[in-house]
Scaffold this motif. Structure first.
Motif, PDB file in Angstrom:
ATOM      1  N   GLN A 136       0.811  -1.211   0.000  1.00 49.65           N
ATOM      2  CA  GLN A 136       0.000   0.000   0.000  1.00 49.65           C
ATOM      3  C   GLN A 136       0.850   1.269   0.000  1.00 49.65           C
ATOM      4  O   GLN A 136       0.395   2.318  -0.456  1.00 49.65           O
ATOM      5  CB  GLN A 136      -0.934   0.004   1.216  1.00 49.65           C
ATOM      6  CG  GLN A 136      -1.922  -1.142   1.231  1.00 49.65           C
ATOM      7  CD  GLN A 136      -2.742  -1.186   2.507  1.00 49.65           C
ATOM      8  OE1 GLN A 136      -2.946  -0.176   3.175  1.00 49.65           O
ATOM      9  NE2 GLN A 136      -3.206  -2.369   2.868  1.00 49.65           N
ATOM     10  N   ALA A 137       2.066   1.178   0.536  1.00 49.00           N
ATOM     11  CA  ALA A 137       2.948   2.347   0.584  1.00 49.00           C
ATOM     12  C   ALA A 137       4.374   1.912   0.272  1.00 49.00           C
ATOM     13  O   ALA A 137       4.893   0.969   0.871  1.00 49.00           O
ATOM     14  CB  ALA A 137       2.886   3.009   1.961  1.00 49.00           C
ATOM     15  N   LEU A 138       5.012   2.626  -0.686  1.00 46.24           N
ATOM     16  CA  LEU A 138       6.392   2.363  -1.070  1.00 46.24           C
ATOM     17  C   LEU A 138       7.163   3.669  -0.987  1.00 46.24           C
ATOM     18  O   LEU A 138       6.894   4.610  -1.738  1.00 46.24           O
ATOM     19  CB  LEU A 138       6.458   1.797  -2.490  1.00 46.24           C
ATOM     20  CG  LEU A 138       7.860   1.580  -3.083  1.00 46.24           C
ATOM     21  CD1 LEU A 138       8.648   0.591  -2.240  1.00 46.24           C
ATOM     22  CD2 LEU A 138       7.768   1.109  -4.527  1.00 46.24           C
ATOM     23  N   ASP A 139       8.100   3.756  -0.053  1.00 42.88           N
ATOM     24  CA  ASP A 139       8.897   4.967   0.156  1.00 42.88           C
ATOM     25  C   ASP A 139      10.371   4.630   0.007  1.00 42.88           C
ATOM     26  O   ASP A 139      10.966   3.994   0.879  1.00 42.88           O
ATOM     27  CB  ASP A 139       8.624   5.555   1.545  1.00 42.88           C
ATOM     28  CG  ASP A 139       9.380   6.868   1.785  1.00 42.88           C
ATOM     29  OD1 ASP A 139      10.156   7.276   0.906  1.00 42.88           O
ATOM     30  OD2 ASP A 139       9.185   7.470   2.849  1.00 42.88           O
ATOM     31  N   LEU A 140      10.954   5.061  -1.114  1.00 40.61           N
ATOM     32  CA  LEU A 140      12.384   4.873  -1.374  1.00 40.61           C
ATOM     33  C   LEU A 140      13.054   6.222  -1.634  1.00 40.61           C
ATOM     34  O   LEU A 140      14.162   6.274  -2.173  1.00 40.61           O
ATOM     35  CB  LEU A 140      12.584   3.948  -2.577  1.00 40.61           C
ATOM     36  CG  LEU A 140      11.921   2.565  -2.481  1.00 40.61           C
ATOM     37  CD1 LEU A 140      12.106   1.798  -3.785  1.00 40.61           C
ATOM     38  CD2 LEU A 140      12.494   1.771  -1.312  1.00 40.61           C
ATOM     39  N   GLY A 141      12.395   7.303  -1.270  1.00 34.31           N
ATOM     40  CA  GLY A 141      12.898   8.642  -1.550  1.00 34.31           C
ATOM     41  C   GLY A 141      14.178   8.971  -0.802  1.00 34.31           C
ATOM     42  O   GLY A 141      14.539   8.334   0.186  1.00 34.31           O
ATOM     43  N   TYR A 142      14.896   9.987  -1.325  1.00 35.11           N
ATOM     44  CA  TYR A 142      16.106  10.491  -0.667  1.00 35.11           C
ATOM     45  C   TYR A 142      17.166   9.411  -0.509  1.00 35.11           C
ATOM     46  O   TYR A 142      17.684   9.156   0.573  1.00 35.11           O
ATOM     47  CB  TYR A 142      15.775  11.138   0.686  1.00 35.11           C
ATOM     48  CG  TYR A 142      14.977  12.413   0.546  1.00 35.11           C
ATOM     49  CD1 TYR A 142      15.607  13.641   0.465  1.00 35.11           C
ATOM     50  CD2 TYR A 142      13.589  12.377   0.463  1.00 35.11           C
ATOM     51  CE1 TYR A 142      14.868  14.820   0.309  1.00 35.11           C
ATOM     52  CE2 TYR A 142      12.848  13.540   0.296  1.00 35.11           C
ATOM     53  CZ  TYR A 142      13.502  14.758   0.224  1.00 35.11           C
ATOM     54  OH  TYR A 142      12.778  15.913   0.057  1.00 35.11           O
ATOM     55  N   ASN A 143      17.456   8.712  -1.599  1.00 36.54           N
ATOM     56  CA  ASN A 143      18.560   7.765  -1.671  1.00 36.54           C
ATOM     57  C   ASN A 143      19.359   8.088  -2.941  1.00 36.54           C
ATOM     58  O   ASN A 143      19.299   9.226  -3.433  1.00 36.54           O
ATOM     59  CB  ASN A 143      18.022   6.324  -1.706  1.00 36.54           C
ATOM     60  CG  ASN A 143      17.646   5.813  -0.331  1.00 36.54           C
ATOM     61  OD1 ASN A 143      18.500   5.521   0.496  1.00 36.54           O
ATOM     62  ND2 ASN A 143      16.336   5.701  -0.068  1.00 36.54           N
ATOM     63  N   SER A 144      20.080   7.135  -3.462  1.00 36.45           N
ATOM     64  CA  SER A 144      20.814   7.311  -4.722  1.00 36.45           C
ATOM     65  C   SER A 144      20.472   6.162  -5.663  1.00 36.45           C
ATOM     66  O   SER A 144      21.343   5.619  -6.358  1.00 36.45           O
ATOM     67  CB  SER A 144      22.324   7.369  -4.451  1.00 36.45           C
ATOM     68  OG  SER A 144      22.650   8.487  -3.644  1.00 36.45           O
ATOM     69  N   ILE A 145      19.219   5.781  -5.679  1.00 39.08           N
ATOM     70  CA  ILE A 145      18.750   4.684  -6.526  1.00 39.08           C
ATOM     71  C   ILE A 145      18.724   5.150  -7.985  1.00 39.08           C
ATOM     72  O   ILE A 145      18.315   6.280  -8.283  1.00 39.08           O
ATOM     73  CB  ILE A 145      17.360   4.218  -6.068  1.00 39.08           C
ATOM     74  CG1 ILE A 145      17.448   3.658  -4.641  1.00 39.08           C
ATOM     75  CG2 ILE A 145      16.785   3.175  -7.007  1.00 39.08           C
ATOM     76  CD1 ILE A 145      16.106   3.399  -3.996  1.00 39.08           C
ATOM     77  N   SER A 146      19.147   4.293  -8.878  1.00 41.91           N
ATOM     78  CA  SER A 146      19.235   4.649 -10.292  1.00 41.91           C
ATOM     79  C   SER A 146      18.396   3.692 -11.129  1.00 41.91           C
ATOM     80  O   SER A 146      17.627   2.885 -10.609  1.00 41.91           O
ATOM     81  CB  SER A 146      20.703   4.623 -10.743  1.00 41.91           C
ATOM     82  OG  SER A 146      21.276   3.343 -10.489  1.00 41.91           O
ATOM     83  N   GLY A 147      18.580   3.774 -12.453  1.00 43.46           N
ATOM     84  CA  GLY A 147      17.799   2.915 -13.344  1.00 43.46           C
ATOM     85  C   GLY A 147      16.426   3.495 -13.608  1.00 43.46           C
ATOM     86  O   GLY A 147      16.169   4.678 -13.365  1.00 43.46           O
ATOM     87  N   GLU A 148      15.520   2.679 -14.104  1.00 43.70           N
ATOM     88  CA  GLU A 148      14.189   3.125 -14.477  1.00 43.70           C
ATOM     89  C   GLU A 148      13.138   2.637 -13.478  1.00 43.70           C
ATOM     90  O   GLU A 148      13.384   1.715 -12.702  1.00 43.70           O
ATOM     91  CB  GLU A 148      13.844   2.612 -15.884  1.00 43.70           C
ATOM     92  CG  GLU A 148      14.779   3.128 -16.956  1.00 43.70           C
ATOM     93  CD  GLU A 148      14.333   2.715 -18.348  1.00 43.70           C
ATOM     94  OE1 GLU A 148      13.323   1.981 -18.453  1.00 43.70           O
ATOM     95  OE2 GLU A 148      14.992   3.126 -19.322  1.00 43.70           O
TER      96      GLU A 148
END
Length: 553
Positions: A372-384
């Motif tokens: 229901q909630a996905l929070d991956l903000g404020y990192n250095s994740i790349s790709g699409e």
């Protein structure tokens, strides 16, 4: 015998009958053991029958007298014309008619708790939950040696926890939470309550370190100290609570690291809340041993590095398949999101924002069908953004902001018809804003700012009747703004600056709730520089995220 005869003169008929039988036994002098047995029974029944009506009645009337006059109406049955055992909230024993339960929870009573409560010597259960009692907990509560259940939660009680309360050695459930208890430390005599299975003290202001004496509470199932001012390292005594299922110590000042065998010592945990403290070091890999674990929240600490036992991929994916909530946001965790994260099929909330995560956003995210909630903000994740996110039909909140994600906005998002928030600003996204997103009727917030999006703002934006925040600033959008923008009647903030829009501005006079509007980098009124406008936008976004995270506490 003469002493008993004196007592008999004042007591009830039933008690006289008991003593008459005792006297006959004594006169026969045939069985001294039987005489002693009857003597003991007589004393117990004298206590029960001889003092019940007057002692319990007087204690309760004293209690009522300390209740504020304007809230006494619910205790109108507490008078001398009603039988004691028919009074509101009062339950008596079937045999001896002594008061065994007092259930006054949620009756909106105010005033203070009378010390006379300690005279209800047969009381097993005392429930004053969710009232407005003030003052302090009377020391006389410690006289209730038969007490099994005590609930004083959700009141306005002040002061310290009286040490006498820990004389109630039969207590199995003790709720003191949501009050104004403060000052002093948690008494070491808490360890005397060896029958305790639930202890709720959250939302008070109790401070200091947790005493080691509580290690004796090895029957504990629920231990909740959240939102206090406790400090020191993780309480070593808790490692002795092998039956523990719910451990909540969030919002305190605990520090230090966790033992590597954490999961082996507490194998029955269902919920673990440790957020908003100062813990550091690695997250124990042995958490994967806890097959019952459903909620794991160690957010907003100083946890560093990868999970113990290897890189983040091999450890995170081994957590329980029963896990529903995983919140490790605002730490200093590194590594990449493991492909095996898709094994955690029960996940409803996955929050890893505000760390140092790198690598690609794995396609296996699409296996988390209950998310229901996905929070991956404020990192250095790349790709699409993987198209598999479109499988998450229950998804309500998607936070991917402030990464280095590139490519286009996946059209699979139109399958996520329950979305409330799409926050994907400040990445490296290109292409156009998908028309399909404008058909997600539930959408409250759309933030695509700070990317390299091109094309125009879709004409169908007017279908978003519930949209509150629309942030498209600092892209390469162009063309005329759609007139349908005036149909977004719930809109409160509209950030359009830093684009190449032209033509007439749509009629938005009907947007009565619009509080924030920025359309260009410069205006004749204030001539804001581009850098200043960008700072303002970032400030607004920071306040939004701060509000969102504070609300979780």
């Amino acid at each position: 015998i003469p002493i008993w005869l004196t007592i008999l003169h004042k007591k009830k008929k039933k008690t006289k009958e008991i003593l008459h039988l005792l006297l006959l036994t004594y006169r026969q002098k045939e069985n001294m053991r039987l005489f002693l047995l009857y003597s003991l029974s007589a004393f117990m029944l004298l206590e029960a029958y001889g003092f019940s009506d007057e002692t319990d009645r007087k204690a309760l009337l004293d209690f009522k007298s300390q209740v504020s006059k304007d809230t006494q109406v619910v205790l109108s049955s507490w008078n001398n014309t009603f039988p004691l055992c028919n009074w509101e909230g009062v339950t008596c024993g079937l045999k001896h008619k002594r008061v065994t339960r007092l259930d006054l929870g949620g009756l909106q009573l105010s005033g203070v708790i009378s010390p006379s409560i300690g005279n209800l010597s047969f009381l097993i259960s005392l429930d004053l939950f969710n009232n407005s009692f003030g003052g302090t907990i009377p020391h006389e509560v410690g006289n209730l040696f038969r007490l099994h259940f005590l609930d004083l939660s959700s009141n306005a009680i002040e002061g310290m926890i009286p040490i006498s309360i820990f004389n109630c050695s039969r207590l199995s459930r003790l709720y003191l939470d949501t009050n104004h208890l403060r000052g002093g430390k948690l008494p070491s005599s808490l360890g005397n309550l060896t029958s305790l299975t639930e202890f709720q003290l959250h939302d008070n202001s109790v401070e200091g370190e947790i005493p080691g004496d509580i290690a004796s509470l090895n029957q504990m199932v629920v231990f909740n100290l959240a939102a206090n001012k406790f400090s020191g390292g993780f309480p070593n005594a808790i490692y002795n609570f092998s039956s523990l299922e719910y451990l909540l110590i969030r919002n305190n000042y605990f520090s230090g690291s966790l033992r590597t065998d954490f999961g082996k010592l507490l194998p029955n945990l269902v919920e673990l809340y440790m957020g908003y403290n100062y813990f550091k070091g690695a997250i124990p890999a042995t958490l994967a041993n806890i097959s019952s674990l459903q909620k794991l929240l160690i957010n907003d600490n100083n946890m560093t590095g990868s999970l113990v036992g290897g890189h983040l991929p091999s450890s995170l994916a081994n957590l329980s398949t029963n896990l529903q909530f995983l919140d490790l946001q605002e730490n200093v965790i590194s590594g990449s999101i493991p492909h095996g994260i898709g094994n955690l099929i029960s996940l409803q909330v996955l929050s890893l924002g505000g760390n140092m995560l790198t690598g690609l956003l794995t396609t296996s995210i699409g296996k988390l069908l209950r998310l229901q909630a996905l929070d991956l903000g404020y990192n250095s994740i790349s790709g699409e953004i993987p198209s598999s996110i479109g499988n998450l039909t229950r998804l309500e909140k998607l936070y991917l902001a402030n990464n280095t994600i590139e490519g286009t906005i996946t059209r699979g998002l139109n399958n996520c018809t329950s979305l409330l928030h799409i926050v994907i600003g400040f990445n490296k996204l290109s292409g156009t804003i998908p028309q399909d997103i404008m058909r997600i009727q539930s959408l409250l917030k759309l933030d695509v700012s700070g990317n390299s999006l091109t094309g125009s703002l879709p004409e169908d934006v007017g279908q978003l009747k519930n949209l509150v925040d629309l942030w498209t600033a600092h892209n390469k959008l162009s063309g005329q703004l759609p007139q349908t923008l005036g149909n977004c009647l719930s809109l409160e903030t509209l950030l359009l600056q830093g684009n190449r829009f032209d033509g007439a501005f749509p009629d938005i006079q009907g947007l009565k709730g619009l509080a924030g509007l920025r359309c260009s980098e410069e205006s004749s009124a204030n001539r804001l520089a581009v850098s200043e406008a960008r700072k303002e936008l970032i400030s607004v976004r920071e306040r939004f995220f701060k509000t969102r995270r504070t609300a979780r506490r």
